[in-house]
Write a protein that holds these residues in place. Sequence first.
Motif, PDB file in Angstrom:
ATOM      1  N   VAL A 106      42.900  38.563  42.952  1.00 41.90           N
ATOM      2  CA  VAL A 106      41.561  39.110  42.731  1.00 41.90           C
ATOM      3  C   VAL A 106      41.039  38.684  41.357  1.00 41.90           C
ATOM      4  N   TYR A 107      41.867  38.867  40.324  1.00 48.62           N
ATOM      5  CA  TYR A 107      41.446  38.550  38.955  1.00 48.62           C
ATOM      6  C   TYR A 107      41.280  37.050  38.757  1.00 48.62           C
ATOM      7  N   VAL A 108      42.205  36.269  39.314  1.00 50.97           N
ATOM      8  CA  VAL A 108      42.141  34.820  39.157  1.00 50.97           C
ATOM      9  C   VAL A 108      40.906  34.255  39.863  1.00 50.97           C
ATOM     10  N   LYS A 109      40.658  34.711  41.091  1.00 53.21           N
ATOM     11  CA  LYS A 109      39.498  34.219  41.837  1.00 53.21           C
ATOM     12  C   LYS A 109      38.182  34.599  41.145  1.00 53.21           C
ATOM     13  N   LEU A 110      38.114  35.798  40.589  1.00 50.37           N
ATOM     14  CA  LEU A 110      36.910  36.190  39.858  1.00 50.37           C
ATOM     15  C   LEU A 110      36.726  35.310  38.625  1.00 50.37           C
ATOM     16  N   GLY A 111      37.831  34.985  37.970  1.00 51.59           N
ATOM     17  CA  GLY A 111      37.763  34.086  36.817  1.00 51.59           C
ATOM     18  C   GLY A 111      37.270  32.704  37.202  1.00 51.59           C
ATOM     19  N   MET A 112      37.579  32.278  38.426  1.00 50.13           N
ATOM     20  CA  MET A 112      37.136  30.984  38.932  1.00 50.13           C
ATOM     21  C   MET A 112      35.700  31.029  39.446  1.00 50.13           C
ATOM     22  N   GLY A 113      35.125  32.230  39.520  1.00 51.13           N
ATOM     23  CA  GLY A 113      33.771  32.368  40.046  1.00 51.13           C
ATOM     24  C   GLY A 113      33.717  32.494  41.551  1.00 51.13           C
ATOM     25  N   ASP A 114      34.872  32.706  42.171  1.00 51.68           N
ATOM     26  CA  ASP A 114      34.956  32.803  43.633  1.00 51.68           C
ATOM     27  C   ASP A 114      35.027  34.272  44.033  1.00 51.68           C
ATOM     28  N   VAL A 115      33.868  34.929  44.100  1.00 49.66           N
ATOM     29  CA  VAL A 115      33.830  36.357  44.419  1.00 49.66           C
ATOM     30  C   VAL A 115      34.308  36.601  45.852  1.00 49.66           C
ATOM     31  N   ALA A 116      33.925  35.711  46.776  1.00 44.64           N
ATOM     32  CA  ALA A 116      34.350  35.865  48.179  1.00 44.64           C
ATOM     33  C   ALA A 116      35.873  35.796  48.289  1.00 44.64           C
ATOM     34  N   GLY A 117      36.488  34.885  47.557  1.00 47.05           N
ATOM     35  CA  GLY A 117      37.951  34.782  47.567  1.00 47.05           C
ATOM     36  C   GLY A 117      38.607  36.023  47.000  1.00 47.05           C
ATOM     37  N   ALA A 118      37.990  36.606  45.957  1.00 47.13           N
ATOM     38  CA  ALA A 118      38.517  37.840  45.366  1.00 47.13           C
ATOM     39  C   ALA A 118      38.394  39.002  46.351  1.00 47.13           C
ATOM     40  N   GLU A 119      37.272  39.063  47.053  1.00 50.38           N
ATOM     41  CA  GLU A 119      37.080  40.127  48.043  1.00 50.38           C
ATOM     42  C   GLU A 119      38.106  40.030  49.164  1.00 50.38           C
ATOM     43  N   GLN A 120      38.404  38.799  49.601  1.00 49.97           N
ATOM     44  CA  GLN A 120      39.396  38.618  50.664  1.00 49.97           C
ATOM     45  C   GLN A 120      40.786  39.023  50.184  1.00 49.97           C
ATOM     46  N   ALA A 121      41.110  38.703  48.930  1.00 50.38           N
ATOM     47  CA  ALA A 121      42.411  39.084  48.379  1.00 50.38           C
ATOM     48  C   ALA A 121      42.545  40.603  48.323  1.00 50.38           C
ATOM     49  N   ALA A 122      41.466  41.300  47.978  1.00 45.59           N
ATOM     50  CA  ALA A 122      41.492  42.767  47.944  1.00 45.59           C
ATOM     51  C   ALA A 122      41.699  43.339  49.344  1.00 45.59           C
ATOM     52  N   VAL A 123      41.065  42.716  50.352  1.00 48.26           N
ATOM     53  CA  VAL A 123      41.245  43.142  51.744  1.00 48.26           C
ATOM     54  C   VAL A 123      42.696  42.932  52.180  1.00 48.26           C
ATOM     55  N   ASP A 124      43.270  41.788  51.836  1.00 47.84           N
ATOM     56  CA  ASP A 124      44.660  41.476  52.206  1.00 47.84           C
ATOM     57  C   ASP A 124      45.637  42.452  51.558  1.00 47.84           C
ATOM     58  N   MET A 125      45.351  42.819  50.313  1.00 51.87           N
ATOM     59  CA  MET A 125      46.211  43.780  49.622  1.00 51.87           C
ATOM     60  C   MET A 125      46.138  45.145  50.296  1.00 51.87           C
TER      61      MET A 125
END
Length: 317
Positions: free
Chosen positions: A76-95
């Motif tokens: 979540v934190y890494v994807k947000l740092g990369m600017g990939d909000v959708a990827g961060a949201e998916q990681a939160a769902v998976d968790m």
Amino acid sequence: MEYGLKYANSGFTLRSPLKSVYNTIVAAFSDCGLFFEADFYLEKMMDISRLDPCDSSVDFWNSDTLNELVYYDSKVYVKLGMGDVAGAEQAAVDMQAILTEREIPEDGRAFFLLQKEFTDLYLRLYQQKDKAVIAEEFNSYMKKMEAGEGARDTLSFCVCYFGEFLQVMAEEERWDDIIRIGSYIKNARNFSGSFCPVYKLMRTAACRSDREELRRRIPEFERMYLKALEQEKENYDQMVRLLTREELRIERLKASMEKDALTGCLNRAAFDHNSKRFMKNHKKGSLVFIDLDYLKLINDCYGHETETVTWCVLQRI
């Protein structure tokens, strides 16, 4: 970090320590804002679990389920740092899916639900456009921690992410809240990382506040900020010294591993390495075998030291 990368790529590592090294590397890259590099090593860390799964008999705190939870939370934190909000949201769902669907001991579930509460709040920082809403949510979360409802000594928070929320509070001019929360963070045991941004914001809040009692604390906050800067410089210098010593130790170890202890000649490992490099860089070459008669007789009669001197002299000839 440099040593960690060498250790991780050396091939001489055990499964559990290697995952720990990768996780440390991910945190180091993230702290430096190198999120693409952090993402690369986060995947390498997870590959160990995928390729070498734990035995089913291990407890939760050493299991692959634990690794997956850490992986998705970090993602979540890494994807947000990369600017990939959708990827961060998916990681939160998976968790969340792991916490919902897997059989996890109650202490483990409670631990990660507490961690995920802040992770979700941090994700909303990038989803929610209304900064006033985020500032209020963060203030409520911190009041819960201050009341002891959410604080646990075993849970570690990276202070830089809390610094981002404090910056939002500064934009909303919530000076009293900044100083209250900053005071809690600096005294709590479960925060790690650079406190400089927190102290800097506390000083700014005191300068901007209308309350004279807070303005009188400006020199105190300035001292805290300068002391933190000096400590970080000392920590950096110490880290450089340690890494330099480790670098030299590794170079000495590498050199000793390539030579025969008795004769000082290059050994089989060095031959394999150099021969591959030679074959890659040259189209033609020669390999010469030399057999020395009566060398064993010299050893039997005069010992290893004389044999070594004889071999070294013959080498030079």
